[in-house]
Motif scaffolding. Structure first.
Motif, PDB file in Angstrom:
ATOM      1  N   LEU A 123       0.755  -1.128   0.162  1.00 43.53           N
ATOM      2  CA  LEU A 123      -0.139   0.070  -0.176  1.00 43.53           C
ATOM      3  C   LEU A 123       0.691   1.303   0.069  1.00 43.53           C
ATOM      4  CD1 LEU A 123      -2.571   1.532   0.327  1.00 43.53           C
ATOM      5  CD2 LEU A 123      -2.673   1.172   2.650  1.00 43.53           C
ATOM      6  N   THR A 138      -9.634   0.145  -2.012  1.00 46.84           N
ATOM      7  CA  THR A 138      -8.567   0.632  -2.675  1.00 46.84           C
ATOM      8  C   THR A 138      -8.347   2.230  -2.698  1.00 46.84           C
ATOM      9  OG1 THR A 138      -7.573  -1.487  -3.504  1.00 46.84           O
ATOM     10  CG2 THR A 138      -6.505   0.570  -4.249  1.00 46.84           C
ATOM     11  N   TYR A 171      -0.473  -5.130  -6.396  1.00 48.33           N
ATOM     12  CA  TYR A 171      -1.051  -4.157  -7.314  1.00 48.33           C
ATOM     13  C   TYR A 171      -0.415  -3.905  -8.501  1.00 48.33           C
ATOM     14  CZ  TYR A 171      -3.149  -2.346  -2.670  1.00 48.33           C
ATOM     15  OH  TYR A 171      -3.839  -2.130  -1.789  1.00 48.33           O
TER      16      TYR A 171
END
Length: 352
Positions: free
Chosen positions: A132, A155, A341
């Motif tokens: 993150l 997200t 991601y």
């Protein structure tokens, strides 16, 4: 092994998936098997949630070692609350721990990190704090102030909290999907009520429709899906972010349109050394498409698609399944990867 499939309808008409327990490999497995056995002998009431969230600590980012990778945001004044998901009828220790953050007490809480203490997912899945942070730092450095990020609602809220970038979902939690373990499926109504109240879920039909439209875009073919993504905004600087867990969540919400499951393998060394074993298991069970994610030093998770049509969806093509090539998408441009991601730019339609 867990497969997302159709189970019981939620209050909003979205189907939730029970977790089909095939094999439990490491820590937490014994507790879950005991839980399953206990639930067969002690049927639970359909009223209320069979668990609670207990606040165990509060402070700032720097006060929590689990959030050490988010130290870049200490100056934002984010208030952190740590909770434990407890269900004493299952076990005395927490089934999960999680952290929420807000800049203003009036804001609904943003889920920053969810740590399952059982290997089977319970309620939700998030990335780790390091991934993150890496994603948020890239957004701060490379996305212009006028830019916009399209991503799954949770997200979106994290990025909005940490970066102030414009996201599709930034004000309210939607709490979809709720991943409900098999022993609790008859209490889904109470669970949904509990989750909606805790996360201060709004009754905004607009945001729920936007989430439904986003799901439709990800489940379409590449050309159709990208066209649908463009319809969300007229902004010229648009970026798409997807995470490994997003495709599983979509499978939980839409099991008739996307067939997906996962199996955890013990990590006994380098991830690439385990690939032949994963491939052998996938082929032995009649599947052809898979991707591998390292959850931690002990566990490798293999997500697999259960049918050929699922391989042709936009979301599957945007993630590194062995049947996909994200770098060669015709409609999207791959920019970067940060752990689980994957980040793309969305070019403007050349016909306009």
């Amino acid at each position: 092994m867990s497969v997302a499939n159709k189970a019981i309808p939620s209050l909003s008409g979205v189907y939730k998936a029970p977790l089909l327990i095939g094999s439990i490999l490491i820590t937490g497995g014994l507790s879950l098997l005991i839980w399953l056995g206990w639930s067969l002998l002690h049927p639970t009431s359909s009223e209320g949630a069979p668990y609670q969230y207990q606040k165990v600590a509060e402070g700032k980012i720097e006060d929590f070692s689990d959030l050490e990778d988010l130290k870049n945001y200490e100056n934002l004044g984010i208030s952190i609350l740590k909770y434990e998901l407890t269900a004493e009828k299952v076990q005395k220790t927490p089934l999960a721990e999680f952290y929420t953050g807000t800049r203003d007490k009036k804001d609904s809480p943003v889920l920053l990190l969810w740590k399952n203490n059982l290997r089977e997912p319970i309620i939700t899945i998030t990335s780790g704090a390091k991934d993150l942070n890496d994603l948020a730092q890239a957004v701060i450095q490379h996305v212009p102030k006028t830019g916009m990020v399209l991503s799954w609602w949770d997200t979106s809220r994290r990025l909005n909290l940490l970066t102030d970038i414009t996201t599709l979902f930034h004000t309210n939690n939607i709490a979809e999907p709720i991943i409900i373990p098999g022993p609790w499926t008859n209490q889904s109504k109470g669970i949904r009520k509990f989750e909606n109240e805790f996360w201060q879920v709004s009754d905004s039909n607009k945001e729920r429709k936007q989430l439904g439209d986003l799901v439709d875009a990800f489940l379409a073919d590449e050309t159709t899906g990208v066209s649908m993504l463009r319809s969300f905004t007229k902004n010229k600087d648009v970026y798409i972010v997807v995470h490994y867990s997003d495709i599983y969540k979509i499978g939980v919400m839409e099991p008739n349109r996307l067939g997906i499951g996962f199996k955890d393998f013990p990590n006994q060394g380098q991830t690439h050394a385990l690939i032949p074993h994963v491939k052998e298991w996938v082929e032995k069970n009649g599947y052809t498409s898979y991707l591998v994610e390292r959850l931690d030093k002990d566990v490798i998770r293999a997500y697999f698609l259960t049918d050929n049509s699922s391989k042709d969806t936009l979301i599957a093509k945007m993630l590194p399944f062995n049947s996909s090539n994200p770098a060669r998408l015709q409609e999207l441009r791959l920019l970067a990867q940060y752990g689980g991601y994957w980040v793309y730019s969305l070019p403007m339609d050349s016909n306009k």
